[in-house]
Write an enzyme that holds these catalytic residues in place. Structure first.
Site, PDB file in Angstrom:
ATOM      1  N   HIS A   3       1.592   4.230  -3.061  1.00 31.29           N
ATOM      2  CA  HIS A   3       1.511   5.698  -3.036  1.00 31.29           C
ATOM      3  C   HIS A   3       2.669   6.300  -3.834  1.00 31.29           C
ATOM      4  O   HIS A   3       2.522   7.349  -4.458  1.00 31.29           O
ATOM      5  CB  HIS A   3       1.569   6.220  -1.601  1.00 31.29           C
TER       6      HIS A   3
ATOM      7  N   HIS B  52      -9.531   8.116   3.549  1.00 28.61           N
ATOM      8  CA  HIS B  52      -9.469   6.705   3.974  1.00 28.61           C
ATOM      9  C   HIS B  52     -10.865   6.120   4.181  1.00 28.61           C
ATOM     10  O   HIS B  52     -10.992   4.985   4.609  1.00 28.61           O
ATOM     11  CB  HIS B  52      -8.689   6.562   5.286  1.00 28.61           C
TER      12      HIS B  52
ATOM     13  N   GLU C   7      -5.900   6.746  -2.170  1.00 33.20           N
ATOM     14  CA  GLU C   7      -5.928   5.721  -1.123  1.00 33.20           C
ATOM     15  C   GLU C   7      -6.392   4.373  -1.677  1.00 33.20           C
ATOM     16  O   GLU C   7      -5.861   3.327  -1.331  1.00 33.20           O
ATOM     17  CB  GLU C   7      -6.867   6.153   0.009  1.00 33.20           C
TER      18      GLU C   7
ATOM     19  N   HIS D 190       0.843  -1.206   0.000  1.00 36.43           N
ATOM     20  CA  HIS D 190       0.000   0.000   0.000  1.00 36.43           C
ATOM     21  C   HIS D 190       0.878   1.256   0.000  1.00 36.43           C
ATOM     22  O   HIS D 190       0.680   2.164  -0.808  1.00 36.43           O
ATOM     23  CB  HIS D 190      -0.916  -0.011   1.239  1.00 36.43           C
ATOM     24  N   GLU D 191       1.830   1.280   0.912  1.00 40.80           N
ATOM     25  CA  GLU D 191       2.658   2.489   1.038  1.00 40.80           C
ATOM     26  C   GLU D 191       3.487   2.728  -0.230  1.00 40.80           C
ATOM     27  O   GLU D 191       3.610   3.864  -0.702  1.00 40.80           O
ATOM     28  CB  GLU D 191       3.564   2.392   2.265  1.00 40.80           C
TER      29      GLU D 191
ATOM     30  N   TYR E 140      -4.294  14.623  -2.864  1.00 43.49           N
ATOM     31  CA  TYR E 140      -4.663  13.911  -1.651  1.00 43.49           C
ATOM     32  C   TYR E 140      -5.756  14.656  -0.884  1.00 43.49           C
ATOM     33  O   TYR E 140      -5.569  15.105   0.246  1.00 43.49           O
ATOM     34  CB  TYR E 140      -3.422  13.712  -0.779  1.00 43.49           C
TER      35      TYR E 140
ATOM     36  N   ASP F  80      -9.987  13.865   7.843  1.00 47.28           N
ATOM     37  CA  ASP F  80      -9.256  12.901   7.013  1.00 47.28           C
ATOM     38  C   ASP F  80      -9.123  13.398   5.565  1.00 47.28           C
ATOM     39  O   ASP F  80      -9.361  12.648   4.622  1.00 47.28           O
ATOM     40  CB  ASP F  80      -9.976  11.541   7.103  1.00 47.28           C
TER      41      ASP F  80
HETATM   42 ZN   LIG Z   1      -2.409   5.350   2.237  1.00 49.89          ZN
END
Ligand SMILES: [Zn+2]
Length: 336
Positions: free
Chosen positions: A159, A257, A179, A155-156, A170, A252
């Protein structure tokens, strides 16, 4: 500017800190300091491109990065399992990108990958800061070591792929797409490493991350958004799985998210409908959409959906695959 993308959303740590959880309060303070430091940077210079090698450093439970280098590309495993898990997780992500999509590292130009483990004191998070992956050890009660989940690592790093391709802003819907794409490719990294078919995958992000006593299986579920956890301390998984339940919020970054559950579920439905390994056709359509230049940085869900339909048509022709793409979006409430 690249965003600090933490795997644990701020609203979760906020809630825990409000309940008096010390580790969450410290993690939140560390995240805020990192965000402030990043806001003062106009741009993060990318490390020089070269062989996509991996370098793992040990931050030694401090917040000083990168820390001491403990393993480099081709080097033997170390006695520290967190170091080896980070090394292997970076490797699994590089493998999916290269072997399936022909992409050399996250930037497509062989960017060497760097990671730091043991960041901070009981730090309850992991993040990609635009140049490196950083892992906390977790507090051991609510969250375990963040190197333990391959999908979190995927996931990271996804990005990073977004940063070097569609560069989705974002905030709001484009942020939720950022996301979602990270969740999709995070799950694909794990599915590819395990050799799973779409219908056999768990479609979870962060399975095994929660400590003992937490009522939940993972941070998010692409298959059933809103069902990943329901815990007295963490609250309930807030993700919707359809536009009918779209959450309007200022929190958020506008629910990045939260509403990501909607495109996540569209991808999962498509992958299962097409059958076989999810990275082959559904993953290819999403990868093409991300990299073919058709998305603007502030793309909405509807624009992204139309772009996937066009990408599916370009790659597979009009027919069952494009019909499946349209059908998946329709099931989450987006007509294309
Ligand atoms: Zn993320």
């Amino acid at each position: 500017m690249t965003q600090l993308c933490t795997i644990i959303p701020p609203y979760l740590l906020d809630r825990l800190a409000a309940l008096g959880d010390e580790a969450a309060g410290r993690s939140l303070a560390a995240d805020a300091a990192l965000r402030a430091a990043r806001a003062s940077l106009a741009a993060v210079p990318a490390p020089a491109a070269g062989r996509p090698g991996r370098t793992i450093a040990d931050a030694g439970r401090t917040e000083r990065l990168p820390g001491r280098v403990v393993r480099t590309e081709g080097g033997p495993p170390t006695p520290d399992p967190a170091v080896n898990r980070a090394y292997d997780g970076l490797g699994a992500t590089l493998a999916l990108l290269l072997e399936v999509y022909g992409r050399r590292s996250v930037d497509g130009a062989g960017l060497p990958l760097q990671a730091s483990v043991h960041y901070g004191e009981k730090y309850d998070n992991a993040f990609w800061d635009g140049t490196r992956m950083v892992f906390g050890d977790g507090d051991g009660m609510l969250f375990k070591d963040f190197t333990g989940c391959l999908d979190v690592i995927g996931h990271e790093l996804a990005h990073g792929v977004v940063q070097y391709s569609a560069d989705l802003a974002y905030q709001g819907q484009s942020g939720a797409l950022n996301e979602s794409v990270a969740d999709v490719f995070g799950s694909l990294v794990k599915q590819y490493a395990l050799g799973q078919q779409a219908e056999d995958a768990d479609w979870l992000i962060g399975a095994g991350l929660f400590g003992p006593g937490v009522h939940g299986t993972a941070l998010r579920s692409l298959k059933a958004p809103g069902t990943a956890y329901d815990d007295p301390r963490l609250g309930r998984d807030p993700q919707p799985g359809s536009m009918d339940d779209y959450v309007r919020t200022e929190e958020d970054e506008g629910g990045v998210h939260i509403n990501s559950g909607i495109p996540n579920r569209a991808f999962q439905l498509l992958a299962v409908e097409l059958g076989g390994p999810a990275w082959e056709r559904a993953g290819r359509i999403w990868y093409d959409t991300l990299t073919n230049g058709s998305l603007r940085p502030h793309a909405t869900f509807a624009e992204f959906a139309r772009a996937t339909l066009a990408a599916a048509g370009a790659r597979f022709g009009e027919g069952p695959v494009t019909e499946a793409v349209a059908g998946a979006w329709k099931r989450v409430g987006l007509a294309v």
